[in-house]
Design a protein around this motif. Structure first.
Motif, PDB file in Angstrom:
ATOM      1  N   HIS A  28       0.932  -0.880  -0.274  1.00 13.12           N
ATOM      2  CA  HIS A  28      -0.177   0.297   0.148  1.00 13.12           C
ATOM      3  C   HIS A  28       1.300   0.947   0.159  1.00 13.12           C
ATOM      4  O   HIS A  28       1.807   1.557   0.888  1.00 13.12           O
ATOM      5  CB  HIS A  28      -0.602  -0.146   1.417  1.00 13.12           C
ATOM      6  N   GLN A  29       0.646   2.325  -0.294  1.00 16.45           N
ATOM      7  CA  GLN A  29       1.414   3.609  -0.967  1.00 16.45           C
ATOM      8  C   GLN A  29       0.886   4.137   0.067  1.00 16.45           C
ATOM      9  O   GLN A  29       1.542   4.962   0.417  1.00 16.45           O
ATOM     10  CB  GLN A  29       0.621   4.303  -1.919  1.00 16.45           C
ATOM     11  N   LEU A  30      -0.004   4.561   0.784  1.00 16.63           N
ATOM     12  CA  LEU A  30      -0.761   5.511   1.852  1.00 16.63           C
ATOM     13  C   LEU A  30      -1.119   4.609   2.890  1.00 16.63           C
ATOM     14  O   LEU A  30      -2.013   3.256   2.702  1.00 16.63           O
ATOM     15  CB  LEU A  30      -1.133   6.401   1.478  1.00 16.63           C
ATOM     16  N   ARG A  31      -1.661   5.546   3.801  1.00 15.86           N
ATOM     17  CA  ARG A  31      -2.628   4.431   5.587  1.00 15.86           C
ATOM     18  C   ARG A  31      -2.663   6.323   5.442  1.00 15.86           C
ATOM     19  O   ARG A  31      -1.725   6.675   6.449  1.00 15.86           O
ATOM     20  CB  ARG A  31      -1.474   3.420   5.934  1.00 15.86           C
ATOM     21  N   GLU A  38     -14.563  11.170   7.519  1.00 12.16           N
ATOM     22  CA  GLU A  38     -13.244  12.325   6.953  1.00 12.16           C
ATOM     23  C   GLU A  38     -12.543  11.524   6.183  1.00 12.16           C
ATOM     24  O   GLU A  38     -12.162  11.668   5.203  1.00 12.16           O
ATOM     25  CB  GLU A  38     -12.385  12.576   8.166  1.00 12.16           C
ATOM     26  N   ALA A  39     -12.468   9.827   6.807  1.00 11.81           N
ATOM     27  CA  ALA A  39     -11.302   8.992   5.872  1.00 11.81           C
ATOM     28  C   ALA A  39     -12.369   8.857   4.489  1.00 11.81           C
ATOM     29  O   ALA A  39     -11.266   9.120   3.196  1.00 11.81           O
ATOM     30  CB  ALA A  39     -11.433   8.344   6.606  1.00 11.81           C
ATOM     31  N   GLN A  40     -13.499   8.622   4.460  1.00 11.64           N
ATOM     32  CA  GLN A  40     -14.028   8.310   3.571  1.00 11.64           C
ATOM     33  C   GLN A  40     -14.434   9.244   3.115  1.00 11.64           C
ATOM     34  O   GLN A  40     -14.649   9.593   1.522  1.00 11.64           O
ATOM     35  CB  GLN A  40     -15.509   8.153   3.746  1.00 11.64           C
ATOM     36  N   LEU A  41     -14.625  10.817   3.117  1.00  6.66           N
ATOM     37  CA  LEU A  41     -14.961  12.116   2.263  1.00  6.66           C
ATOM     38  C   LEU A  41     -13.875  11.757   1.114  1.00  6.66           C
ATOM     39  O   LEU A  41     -14.079  12.320   0.149  1.00  6.66           O
ATOM     40  CB  LEU A  41     -14.963  12.724   3.757  1.00  6.66           C
ATOM     41  N   PHE A  42     -12.397  11.350   1.636  1.00  7.07           N
ATOM     42  CA  PHE A  42     -11.282  11.402   0.550  1.00  7.07           C
ATOM     43  C   PHE A  42     -11.099  10.386  -0.812  1.00  7.07           C
ATOM     44  O   PHE A  42      -9.744  10.600  -1.439  1.00  7.07           O
ATOM     45  CB  PHE A  42      -9.948  11.686   1.122  1.00  7.07           C
ATOM     46  N   GLU A  43     -11.812   9.670  -0.101  1.00  6.58           N
ATOM     47  CA  GLU A  43     -11.416   8.614  -1.504  1.00  6.58           C
ATOM     48  C   GLU A  43     -11.723   8.470  -2.676  1.00  6.58           C
ATOM     49  O   GLU A  43     -10.262   8.542  -3.346  1.00  6.58           O
ATOM     50  CB  GLU A  43     -12.876   7.094  -1.110  1.00  6.58           C
ATOM     51  N   SER A  44     -12.174   9.370  -3.080  1.00 11.99           N
ATOM     52  CA  SER A  44     -12.129   9.517  -4.563  1.00 11.99           C
ATOM     53  C   SER A  44     -11.110  10.490  -4.964  1.00 11.99           C
ATOM     54  O   SER A  44     -10.064  10.100  -6.142  1.00 11.99           O
ATOM     55  CB  SER A  44     -13.552  10.039  -5.010  1.00 11.99           C
ATOM     56  N   LEU A  45     -10.920  11.651  -4.007  1.00 11.34           N
ATOM     57  CA  LEU A  45      -9.822  12.458  -4.613  1.00 11.34           C
ATOM     58  C   LEU A  45      -8.353  11.459  -4.318  1.00 11.34           C
ATOM     59  O   LEU A  45      -7.324  11.562  -5.255  1.00 11.34           O
ATOM     60  CB  LEU A  45      -9.635  13.792  -3.639  1.00 11.34           C
ATOM     61  N   ILE A  46      -8.423  11.137  -3.073  1.00 10.93           N
ATOM     62  CA  ILE A  46      -7.345  10.350  -3.278  1.00 10.93           C
ATOM     63  C   ILE A  46      -6.323   8.854  -4.255  1.00 10.93           C
ATOM     64  O   ILE A  46      -5.450   9.329  -5.228  1.00 10.93           O
ATOM     65  CB  ILE A  46      -6.584   9.149  -1.842  1.00 10.93           C
ATOM     66  N   LEU A  47      -7.671   8.482  -4.531  1.00 16.05           N
ATOM     67  CA  LEU A  47      -7.483   7.827  -5.846  1.00 16.05           C
ATOM     68  C   LEU A  47      -7.408   7.912  -7.011  1.00 16.05           C
ATOM     69  O   LEU A  47      -6.364   7.903  -8.577  1.00 16.05           O
ATOM     70  CB  LEU A  47      -8.788   6.415  -5.385  1.00 16.05           C
ATOM     71  N   THR A  49      -5.599  10.919  -7.722  1.00 13.19           N
ATOM     72  CA  THR A  49      -5.056  11.541  -7.613  1.00 13.19           C
ATOM     73  C   THR A  49      -3.664  10.665  -7.947  1.00 13.19           C
ATOM     74  O   THR A  49      -2.778  11.037  -8.760  1.00 13.19           O
ATOM     75  CB  THR A  49      -4.624  12.350  -6.543  1.00 13.19           C
ATOM     76  N   ILE A  50      -3.797   9.222  -6.920  1.00 20.19           N
ATOM     77  CA  ILE A  50      -3.119   8.876  -6.830  1.00 20.19           C
ATOM     78  C   ILE A  50      -2.703   7.763  -8.009  1.00 20.19           C
ATOM     79  O   ILE A  50      -1.970   7.851  -8.993  1.00 20.19           O
ATOM     80  CB  ILE A  50      -2.979   8.594  -5.694  1.00 20.19           C
ATOM     81  N   ASN A  51      -3.569   6.993  -8.045  1.00 18.86           N
ATOM     82  CA  ASN A  51      -4.069   5.912  -9.470  1.00 18.86           C
ATOM     83  C   ASN A  51      -3.266   6.007 -10.805  1.00 18.86           C
ATOM     84  O   ASN A  51      -2.626   5.837 -11.716  1.00 18.86           O
ATOM     85  CB  ASN A  51      -5.003   5.111  -9.600  1.00 18.86           C
ATOM     86  N   PRO A  52      -3.765   7.337 -11.506  1.00 21.09           N
ATOM     87  CA  PRO A  52      -2.970   7.906 -13.090  1.00 21.09           C
ATOM     88  C   PRO A  52      -1.562   8.303 -13.142  1.00 21.09           C
ATOM     89  O   PRO A  52      -1.196   7.820 -13.716  1.00 21.09           O
ATOM     90  CB  PRO A  52      -4.243   9.742 -13.292  1.00 21.09           C
TER      91      PRO A  52
END
Length: 374
Positions: A28-31, A38-47, A49-52
């Motif tokens: 895993h790249q991050l934890r 608040e953690a769930q709120l950022f799921e789409s933003l994190i993915l 940003t990071i995946n592409p």
């Protein structure tokens, strides 16, 4: 919800691999630590940003390993999904090992050099190919790059050589962008050599929907191409890495931790439970020996030799909602990536171990949900 989200501010912790870190499957790249909301709120933003960017950097790295020592230019802005993603792609390609990007906005934003050539329209705008080449040579001098495939490659080469003589140029570049790049490259080298051009008096530039396989073939067959311009298949990898963001553990009101993992009959798609760390093991020779996916703070003595040392790959980025990490420059990130590669004996057969405790926790969850075996 709207009232809450309008004032929401992340107050948790974020651990992540520094950009440019070489990592492998299941790692895993991050934890992220925080309240569920608040953690769930950022799921789409994190993915998003990071995946592409991970995909672009990975493909760029693959190409950089194949074409070591060559100038690699990213030119995929027109294939990006948005203006913002175009800039992200340019940055990721640079981190992955490319030399520069054709995206001027990226260069301005990150104080990075840009590079590229011109489109066919710049030749087609002129009454003739000769007049187009002549105008370029008079404007750019020894920095001119003749785009040869707007009409007929051989005719264009003849016109370019004529203008080189007329303008007394001591250096010129030639770009090929369609057709059989190998045969064209070999023919150009042969013709220039026969006319007395030394190899350092010209630069050969290739494009045309290049990917790692095409470049590998050109390199293996000694096309002797100096620069590659890659667009479509670096910013839109054919087999992208599909990173996910999943709940791994939660603490109930009594303070007890519960490990969670996404399950699947395909073990490769199942996620590992618990609060984990990626440990990179270094041998006495300074080379990386293996990675261990284990619980944070787990006893790893059974996986280590006496002279081994270990390093945690996930480091604090945010603590209690505040940034605690100083982000490096793009050059520093690229240097970090290059330094790591020097420390792998064979990155393609590198060992990644999932600790027995992590596997046992995963097995327990699977058995609780009707899976009889891992």
């Amino acid at each position: 919800f709207l009232n809450w989200v309008e004032n929401a501010k992340f107050q948790g912790d974020l651990y992540a691999m520094p950009e440019g870190t070489i990592f492998f499957a299941h790692e895993h790249q991050l934890r992220l630590h925080g309240s569920f909301e608040e953690a769930q709120l950022f799921e789409s933003l994190i993915l998003n940003t990071i995946n592409p960017q991970t995909n672009v950097a990975t493909i760029a790295n693959d190409i950089a390993q194949i074409a070591a020592g060559k100038i690699l230019l990213e030119g995929g802005s027109r294939r990006a999904t948005s203006p913002q993603s175009a800039i992200f792609n340019s940055r990721a390609a640079r981190i992955g090992g490319f030399t520069a990007s054709s995206n001027v906005a990226y260069g301005i934003l990150h104080n990075e050099k840009v590079g590229g050539t011109h489109g066919h329209s710049y030749v087609m705008l002129h009454p003739s190919e000769y007049s187009a080449f002549k105008a370029q040579a008079q404007t750019l001098g020894n920095n001119v790059c003749f785009l040869l495939d707007t009409y007929n490659v051989q005719n264009a080469l003849e016109r370019a050589l004529q203008i080189i003589t007329e303008e007394n140029l001591t250096h010129a570049a030639f770009r090929i962008d369609s057709g059989d790049l190998l045969s064209q490259a070999l023919s150009i080298h042969t013709q220039l050599q026969s006319r007395g051009f030394s190899r350092d008096s010209y630069t050969l530039f290739a494009s045309d929907d290049l990917n790692a396989e095409k470049i590998a073939s050109l390199e293996e067959k000694n096309a002797d191409i100096d620069k590659y311009l890659i667009g479509t298949f670096v910013v839109n990898p054919p087999k992208p890495v599909e990173g996910v963001f999943k709940l791994a553990a939660y603490q109930d009101k009594e303070g007890e931790w519960h490990y969670k993992g996404k399950l699947s009959a395909d073990l490769g798609k199942a996620t590992l439970p618990g609060i984990k760390q990626i440990y990179r093991v270094t041998g006495p020779d300074g080379l990386y020996q293996r990675d261990i996916i284990a619980f944070q703070g787990e006893d790893l003595s059974s996986y280590l030799n006496r002279s081994d040392s270990i390093r945690e790959l996930l480091i604090p980025i945010i603590k209690d909602g505040k940034q605690v990490y100083d982000f490096p420059t793009i050059n520093q990130i690229t240097q970090y990536r290059e330094e790591q590669f020097q420390r792998f004996k064979d990155v393609n057969s590198y060992e990644v171990i999932i600790s027995q405790k992590v596997r046992a926790a995963q097995l327990k969850i699977m058995q609780e949900h009707g899976f009889s075996q891992v």
